[in-house]
Design a protein around this motif. Structure first.
Motif, mmCIF file in Angstrom:
data_model
loop_
_atom_site.group_PDB
_atom_site.id
_atom_site.type_symbol
_atom_site.label_atom_id
_atom_site.label_comp_id
_atom_site.label_asym_id
_atom_site.label_seq_id
_atom_site.Cartn_x
_atom_site.Cartn_y
_atom_site.Cartn_z
ATOM 1 N N MET A 109 30.401 23.735 -19.699
ATOM 2 C CA MET A 109 29.342 24.573 -20.267
ATOM 3 C C MET A 109 28.794 24.016 -21.586
ATOM 4 N N LEU A 110 29.545 23.124 -22.202
ATOM 5 C CA LEU A 110 29.160 22.603 -23.525
ATOM 6 C C LEU A 110 27.710 22.103 -23.604
ATOM 7 N N PRO A 111 27.238 21.321 -22.624
ATOM 8 C CA PRO A 111 25.862 20.814 -22.738
ATOM 9 C C PRO A 111 24.817 21.917 -22.865
ATOM 10 N N PHE A 112 25.114 23.122 -22.334
ATOM 11 C CA PHE A 112 24.144 24.212 -22.417
ATOM 12 C C PHE A 112 23.912 24.668 -23.863
ATOM 13 N N TRP A 113 24.828 24.290 -24.740
ATOM 14 C CA TRP A 113 24.674 24.699 -26.145
ATOM 15 C C TRP A 113 23.673 23.802 -26.875
ATOM 16 N N ILE A 114 23.303 22.711 -26.243
ATOM 17 C CA ILE A 114 22.340 21.786 -26.869
ATOM 18 C C ILE A 114 21.013 21.897 -26.125
ATOM 19 N N SER A 115 19.924 21.831 -26.860
ATOM 20 C CA SER A 115 18.595 21.954 -26.242
ATOM 21 C C SER A 115 18.409 20.927 -25.122
ATOM 22 N N TYR A 116 17.767 21.374 -24.067
ATOM 23 C CA TYR A 116 17.513 20.496 -22.913
ATOM 24 C C TYR A 116 16.699 19.270 -23.332
ATOM 25 N N ILE A 117 15.737 19.466 -24.226
ATOM 26 C CA ILE A 117 14.884 18.341 -24.662
ATOM 27 C C ILE A 117 15.722 17.316 -25.434
ATOM 28 N N ILE A 118 16.597 17.834 -26.298
ATOM 29 C CA ILE A 118 17.455 16.916 -27.084
ATOM 30 C C ILE A 118 18.365 16.126 -26.133
ATOM 31 N N ARG A 119 18.917 16.832 -25.142
ATOM 32 C CA ARG A 119 19.802 16.160 -24.178
ATOM 33 C C ARG A 119 19.038 15.064 -23.425
ATOM 34 N N THR A 120 17.785 15.388 -23.074
ATOM 35 C CA THR A 120 16.976 14.398 -22.348
ATOM 36 C C THR A 120 16.679 13.203 -23.257
ATOM 37 N N MET A 121 16.325 13.502 -24.495
ATOM 38 C CA MET A 121 15.972 12.410 -25.424
ATOM 39 C C MET A 121 17.178 11.544 -25.775
ATOM 40 N N SER A 122 18.378 12.090 -25.616
ATOM 41 C CA SER A 122 19.566 11.306 -25.975
ATOM 42 C C SER A 122 19.660 10.031 -25.124
ATOM 43 N N PHE A 163 20.737 17.165 -16.469
ATOM 44 C CA PHE A 163 20.363 18.553 -16.731
ATOM 45 C C PHE A 163 20.972 19.504 -15.683
ATOM 46 N N LEU A 164 20.982 19.067 -14.420
ATOM 47 C CA LEU A 164 21.284 20.001 -13.330
ATOM 48 C C LEU A 164 22.725 19.965 -12.826
ATOM 49 N N LEU A 165 23.448 18.921 -13.171
ATOM 50 C CA LEU A 165 24.809 18.768 -12.637
ATOM 51 C C LEU A 165 25.704 19.999 -12.891
ATOM 52 N N PRO A 166 25.689 20.573 -14.094
ATOM 53 C CA PRO A 166 26.552 21.753 -14.314
ATOM 54 C C PRO A 166 26.260 22.901 -13.349
ATOM 55 N N PHE A 167 24.993 23.067 -12.952
ATOM 56 C CA PHE A 167 24.658 24.145 -12.007
ATOM 57 C C PHE A 167 25.348 23.906 -10.667
ATOM 58 N N MET A 168 25.365 22.654 -10.240
ATOM 59 C CA MET A 168 26.007 22.302 -8.972
ATOM 60 C C MET A 168 27.517 22.517 -9.076
ATOM 61 N N VAL A 169 28.113 22.004 -10.151
ATOM 62 C CA VAL A 169 29.572 22.111 -10.303
ATOM 63 C C VAL A 169 30.000 23.577 -10.313
ATOM 64 N N LEU A 170 29.276 24.403 -11.052
ATOM 65 C CA LEU A 170 29.657 25.812 -11.162
ATOM 66 C C LEU A 170 29.601 26.507 -9.807
ATOM 67 N N ASN A 171 28.560 26.249 -9.042
ATOM 68 C CA ASN A 171 28.421 26.895 -7.736
ATOM 69 C C ASN A 171 29.513 26.462 -6.776
ATOM 70 N N VAL A 172 29.792 25.163 -6.751
ATOM 71 C CA VAL A 172 30.835 24.671 -5.846
ATOM 72 C C VAL A 172 32.200 25.189 -6.313
ATOM 73 N N PHE A 173 32.401 25.208 -7.624
ATOM 74 C CA PHE A 173 33.669 25.689 -8.182
ATOM 75 C C PHE A 173 33.936 27.142 -7.755
ATOM 76 N N THR A 224 10.367 20.917 -13.016
ATOM 77 C CA THR A 224 10.460 20.389 -14.391
ATOM 78 C C THR A 224 9.244 19.548 -14.770
ATOM 79 N N TYR A 225 8.911 19.513 -16.067
ATOM 80 C CA TYR A 225 7.831 18.627 -16.510
ATOM 81 C C TYR A 225 8.191 17.852 -17.775
ATOM 82 N N ILE A 226 9.247 18.285 -18.460
ATOM 83 C CA ILE A 226 9.645 17.606 -19.702
ATOM 84 C C ILE A 226 10.258 16.233 -19.402
ATOM 85 N N THR A 227 11.138 16.197 -18.401
ATOM 86 C CA THR A 227 11.864 14.947 -18.118
ATOM 87 C C THR A 227 10.922 13.778 -17.816
ATOM 88 N N PRO A 228 9.913 13.937 -16.940
ATOM 89 C CA PRO A 228 9.006 12.792 -16.713
ATOM 90 C C PRO A 228 8.233 12.392 -17.977
#
Lengths: 288, 382
Positions: A109-122, A163-173, A224-228
């Motif tokens: 869940m940690l990545p959710f605490w950081i802005s999606y844009i910042i994570r993308t820019m990293s 961005f999306l991997l945690p959503f997949m992991v949580l659902n499968v978990f 999504t439109y930020i990532t491209p």
């Protein structure tokens, strides 16, 4: 009023705040967008009120929009498959781990605490010409010149997977957590190997979670439109970028409305198909 | 004489009644009248005051906002009691969408870019009419910058010019020499030798302007648009990325992801100040632009005019210009601009701005609908 009538009304009374919010915040704006899609943009940028089908005709018949939509669905599908391949083993590991499950879930869940844009820019600092990856390779003597890794379709998919991997992991978990481990033991006791018991017992039972994660990844990825913008090259655009451009750059709200409804219709159809065959209950569990 | 407050007034009235100087009926009548007057006056007074309790300003944020806050907004609030609400936007297009979706009076003053934006706002019925007598500092502004706005709004003004700059060619001197730049000019952006190391702003006007230069056409009157689109396609195919903000432009150049791009003069100056060996050149017919402080229709005009006057105060203009690295709109023949401003790119010491080519608003806005849409397609590979 009879007791039966009062009891029948009670759920509606309890639901009314939520229904009111959904109506005001979702259905009313959607109705506005629908009405807008039949207006026209004039040469000055002002809107011409009326009932015109030009925007819909353009959105549905122009190959440009169709091609970008197909490309968007392709990118979303690749992202979903990569998320499934990466997310399932991670979810399995968390579900079967003993003692440190809470810590692993917290890390997820940690990545959710950081802005999606910042994570993308990293990724620019990681994969850039003077980023960490190139610097490490050059320091180790593997390469003499930095490799150009950024600003292409692959990095767009990479950003979406991030961005999306945690959503997949949580659902499968959630799905794996609901499987009784005695079933695997029973399969083993009947002579199945660990791999066979996984393939024939665990995997089929966890498919609803995988499908729910896949649906979430696909829908969120396709919208999504930020990532491209951040990680894509000059020609890497997704359908949401067209909506953004129509509304913001071209000030063509009517066409932007038609395009956004078109995307909504495509993704909404997928959700309906999912609901028809698998139901929404699994998705709700994953989101919860 | 000390002003009497309502509590004192009531206490005196009550004292007179208790002393028997006032009969009961008069006392209650006066109390009732006071209540009625308060009840009637207060709600309306609230609305009357609300109109000038605050003015909203929207700009590009960062150092510019900080300079405005320190040198203009805070002194203005101190002098007038009117608060300045300071908002930011990422670009003129995005801001126009916000204004279009707003109620009249919600947005007041905007730091707009280009005369074509001014004309666009005017065409959408968003312009106001300034009372220039309330802005005495307007006398220090370069006349040429004021005149272009007057032409759009029938001799009146809905804005005051604030600064100007250019979008020229920025290049990494480690990889491209000054001589090569002089020789190739805008055509360096479609030089195949630099494939993958070229950048560009993803703005349709800028792309068409440079496409015109690359095809030896007048940027304010291209006659062969197919050639321009082909040049834009070629640039797209050779580019690593279209940047979308000043910060991204600086990052791409500083990190050497790209070696050449067009760039905003102030941002390139900032890179040079940071020690990067980045050259800057305005090619012949390079893209000149000016920014203005635009007052949107429905704003409290007197309060806005007073704020514009604060913002045009030479000390404020100079501080903002030094912060953002764009020369102020102040006429250097009338105002002493200090040491830094004469060193900024695009600065014209004569105040005539004859060396700069500005976008013709009629030409650009006349093609806006068609070209912005067409660029959206070309940009994506069509």
């Amino acid at each position: 009023m009879s007791v039966e009538a009062r009891e029948a009304r009670q759920p509606w009374i309890l639901l009314s705040p939520a229904l009111g919010a959904v109506t005001l915040l979702l259905f009313v704006p959607l109705a506005f967008i629908l009405v807008y899609s039949f207006w026209l943009r004039t040469a000055t940028g002002a809107d011409q009120v009326g009932f015109y089908l030009e925007n819909w005709r353009e959105a549905l018949s122009d190959a440009f929009y169709r091609d970008i939509l197909i490309n968007t669905l392709k990118i979303a599908a690749i992202t979903t498959i990569v998320c499934a391949l990466m997310g399932y083993p991670a979810a399995y590991f968390i579900a079967r781990s003993k003692g440190n499950k809470a810590i692993l879930l917290l890390l997820l869940m940690l990545p959710f605490w950081i802005s999606y844009i910042i994570r993308t820019m990293s990724w620019i600092n990681i994969l850039g010409v003077s980023g960490a990856f190139n610097s490490a390779l050059m320091t180790l003597g593997v390469i003499s010149e930095p490799i150009q890794m950024l600003y292409n379709e692959t990095t767009v998919i990479l950003g979406l997977v991030h961005f999306l991997l945690p959503f997949m992991v949580l659902n499968v978990f959630v799905s794996l957590e609901g499987i009784d481990t005695n079933l695997e033991d029973a399969a083993n006791s009947l002579g199945a190997t660990k791999w066979q018991s996984f393939l024939q017992v665990t995997l089929p039972l966890s498919l609803p979670g995988l499908a729910a994660g896949g649906l979430l990844c696909f829908v969120l990825g396709a919208g999504t439109y930020i990532t491209p913008i951040v990680l894509g090259g000059p020609t890497d655009a997704m359908f949401a970028n067209l909506v953004f451009e129509a509304i913001i750059t071209q000030l063509n709200w009517p066409l932007g409305s038609a395009l956004s409804l078109m995307l909504l219709a495509v993704l909404g159809t997928l959700v309906l198909i999912y609901n028809r065959y698998l139901g929404m209950a699994q998705l709700m569990k994953g989101l919860g | 004489m000390k002003k009497m407050d309502n509590t004192t007034r009531y206490e005196r009235l009550r004292e007179r009644y208790m002393n028997g100087d006032l009969d009961r009926r008069s006392f209650l009548g006066l109390i009732g009248a006071a209540g009625l007057a308060y009840g009637v006056q207060t709600p309306f007074a609230k609305y009357a005051h609300a109109a000038v309790e605050q003015v909203r300003f929207d700009g590009w944020g960062g150092v510019v906002s900080e300079a405005f806050r320190e040198h203009a907004f805070d002194p203005y609030t101190k002098a007038t009691g009117i608060n300045v609400v300071d908002g930011t936007f990422g670009g003129g297009d995005e801001y126009l969408s916000r204004v279009k979706a707003s109620q009249e009076g919600e947005y007041n003053i905007a730091h707009l870019s280009g005369v074509f934006d001014y004309a666009r706002y005017h065409n959408l019925g968003l312009s106001s009419t300034l009372n220039e007598d309330n802005i005495p500092n307007l006398q220090y502004v370069i006349p040429k910058l004021v005149d272009v706005f007057r032409k759009v709004t029938d001799g009146k003004l809905s804005c005051v010019p604030y600064d100007y700059g250019t979008t020229g060619l920025a290049y990494n001197r480690k990889h491209i020499s000054d001589e090569e730049m002089k020789e190739k000019g805008a055509k360096i952006l479609i030089d195949e030798k630099l494939k993958g190391k070229i950048g560009g702003w993803g703005d349709w006007r800028t792309r068409i302007w440079f496409g015109s230069l690359q095809t030896d056409q007048d940027p304010n009157g291209a006659t062969d648009m197919e050639a321009v689109w082909d040049a834009i396609r070629k640039h797209r195919d050779l580019s690593l990325k279209y940047w979308s903000s000043g910060a991204e432009l600086m990052s791409l150049l500083a990190e050497e992801e790209i070696y050449v791009t067009e760039g905003w003069s102030g941002r390139i100056y900032a890179l040079q100040e940071q020690g990067h060996d980045i050259g800057y050149m305005d090619p012949p017919n390079g893209y000149g632009w000016q920014e203005c402080l635009f007052v949107i229709k429905g704003s409290p005009m007197e309060a806005c005019e007073e704020l514009l006057n604060f913002m045009l105060e030479p000390a404020t203009s100079i501080a903002v210009a030094e912060g953002q690295n764009y020369p102020p709109a102040l006429d250097p023949t009338k105002v002493e601009l200090g040491d830094k401003i004469p060193t900024l790119p695009a600065f014209d010491p004569t105040g005539t701005l004859d060396g700069l080519t500005f976008a013709d608003p009629e030409y650009w806005n006349g093609h806006e609908q068609e070209w912005s849409k067409q660029f959206g397609r070309v940009q994506k590979g069509y």
